[in-house]
Design an enzyme around this catalytic site. Structure first.
Site, PDB file in Angstrom:
ATOM      1  N   HIS A 297      68.771  18.413   7.252  1.00 16.51           N
ATOM      2  CA  HIS A 297      69.019  17.324   8.205  1.00 16.51           C
ATOM      3  C   HIS A 297      67.794  17.055   9.065  1.00 16.51           C
ATOM      4  O   HIS A 297      67.349  15.906   9.195  1.00 16.51           O
ATOM      5  CB  HIS A 297      70.203  17.663   9.107  1.00 16.51           C
ATOM      6  CG  HIS A 297      70.329  16.722  10.277  1.00 16.51           C
ATOM      7  ND1 HIS A 297      71.030  15.547  10.209  1.00 16.51           N
ATOM      8  CD2 HIS A 297      69.807  16.776  11.530  1.00 16.51           C
ATOM      9  CE1 HIS A 297      70.935  14.911  11.368  1.00 16.51           C
ATOM     10  NE2 HIS A 297      70.196  15.637  12.192  1.00 16.51           N
TER      11      HIS A 297
ATOM     12  N   HIS B 258      64.636  13.306   9.825  1.00 16.49           N
ATOM     13  CA  HIS B 258      63.824  12.919  10.964  1.00 16.49           C
ATOM     14  C   HIS B 258      62.328  12.785  10.688  1.00 16.49           C
ATOM     15  O   HIS B 258      61.683  11.874  11.206  1.00 16.49           O
ATOM     16  CB  HIS B 258      63.992  13.948  12.090  1.00 16.49           C
ATOM     17  CG  HIS B 258      65.318  13.905  12.774  1.00 16.49           C
ATOM     18  ND1 HIS B 258      65.690  12.882  13.602  1.00 16.49           N
ATOM     19  CD2 HIS B 258      66.358  14.782  12.753  1.00 16.49           C
ATOM     20  CE1 HIS B 258      66.912  13.116  14.073  1.00 16.49           C
ATOM     21  NE2 HIS B 258      67.342  14.258  13.569  1.00 16.49           N
TER      22      HIS B 258
ATOM     23  N   GLU C 191      69.700   9.300  15.543  1.00 14.52           N
ATOM     24  CA  GLU C 191      70.676   9.925  14.642  1.00 14.52           C
ATOM     25  C   GLU C 191      71.480   8.906  13.827  1.00 14.52           C
ATOM     26  O   GLU C 191      71.707   9.105  12.647  1.00 14.52           O
ATOM     27  CB  GLU C 191      71.639  10.811  15.441  1.00 14.52           C
ATOM     28  CG  GLU C 191      71.010  12.073  16.003  1.00 14.52           C
ATOM     29  CD  GLU C 191      70.620  13.090  14.934  1.00 14.52           C
ATOM     30  OE1 GLU C 191      70.935  12.881  13.741  1.00 14.52           O
ATOM     31  OE2 GLU C 191      69.989  14.096  15.302  1.00 14.52           O
TER      32      GLU C 191
ATOM     33  N   SER D 219      70.882  11.642   6.047  1.00 14.06           N
ATOM     34  CA  SER D 219      71.055  12.966   5.448  1.00 14.06           C
ATOM     35  C   SER D 219      72.478  13.192   4.939  1.00 14.06           C
ATOM     36  O   SER D 219      72.810  14.287   4.481  1.00 14.06           O
ATOM     37  CB  SER D 219      70.686  14.066   6.460  1.00 14.06           C
ATOM     38  OG  SER D 219      71.531  14.008   7.596  1.00 14.06           O
TER      39      SER D 219
END
Length: 286
Positions: free
Chosen positions: A133, A138, A178, A197
């Site tokens: 993740h 990111h 996010e 993700s």
């Protein structure tokens, strides 16, 4: 990566016994066994395929520029590549870290990435962010100069916010970094790591008629509650990343004061004047 509990490490999954004063730990890419490498490879193949269809061009460009392949990345090598492009580095952490530590790292262009990876029975969902993740979701966007500048500016605002306002900044992070969406020449695309993700959330965020997709407004975002354990009922859609960076350049104390006088907005709520963005038409096979 924001720490949801005031207790530093209670109940958290990572090994916090080796961390330094800044909560970082060495990665040591040689420590990952065959099972962990196969989990990374499985997730990478699945999510890369979805990303090619549904992620924004800046994310795909970052994947290519950082040469992310089917072995768990070496943070030091990726950091060298990132530093040449945007001045960012990746640092290993045991897992979730306190807000003030997290914001401090961002303010100095360091992105914390969890060093452990999920188990095979957690391919579709896990509660705490893991290496896949944090890294796949990111790090590629940190190769984009405008997004990279936003992340540093966001970290600086976090350092300045104080306990009374930190929840408002957390909402800004949640609904952008996010779970953010962005317009492109090919329609609405994903850029949020929590979407990118997750196979299920990717298709839901882009194609489901259920959630509200609302044009981005920072004040509206910072009034909007969110849920951490469900598919989102609200997404905010950027016009471009410059809009996101500009949101961190305002005078925040008056903004916080104004927001404190306004009621919280439950997730899933659409206000009468708001401009909604339609769901994408997905291929039938999806």
């Amino acid at each position: 990566m924001l720490q949801p509990s005031p207790s530093p490490t209670a109940g958290l999954r990572g090994d916090y016994s080796r961390m330094q004063a800044d909560w970082t730990v060495p990665q040591d890419p040689r420590r990952y066994g065959a099972e962990e490498q196969d989990i990374w490879r499985t997730l990478l193949r699945r999510q890369s395929g979805l990303a090619r269809q549904h992620a924004c061009p800046q994310f795909l460009g970052g994947l290519a520029q950082l040469d992310i392949d089917e072995r768990i990345p070496d943070f030091s090598q990726v950091s060298d590549a990132l530093a040449r492009r945007t001045g960012w580095r990746v640092v290993g952490v045991p897992g979730l870290i306190p807000d003030d530590v997290f914001y401090g790292h961002l303010a100095h262009r360091r992105f914390p990435v969890t060093v452990w990876i999920r188990r095979r029975d957690e391919l579709d969902y896990l509660v705490e962010p893991d290496l896949f993740h944090d890294f796949f979701g990111h790090v590629p966007l940190l190769a984009d100069p405008v997004f990279a500048d936003y992340m540093q500016a966001y970290g600086q605002r976090g350092v300045e916010a104080g306990a009374a306002n930190i929840h408002r900044l957390a909402r800004l992070y949640w609904y952008t970094v996010e779970f953010g969406l962005i317009r492109s020449e090919e329609g609405v695309k994903v850029f949020g790591a929590g979407i990118i993700s997750s196979a299920k959330e990717t298709l839901y965020a882009i194609g489901s008629p259920v959630p509200a997709r609302i044009a981005f407004d920072a004040g509206r975002v910072m009034r909007t509650a969110y849920e951490i354990d469900k598919l989102q009922r609200t997404y905010f859609v950027l016009d471009d990343f410059r809009q996101l960076f500009d949101a961190t350049q305002v005078d925040f104390p008056p903004l916080y004061a104004a927001l404190a006088r306004q009621p919280e907005i439950p997730t899933g709520t659409v206000l009468p004047h708001e401009r909604l963005i339609a769901a994408a038409a997905l291929p039938q096979a999806a």
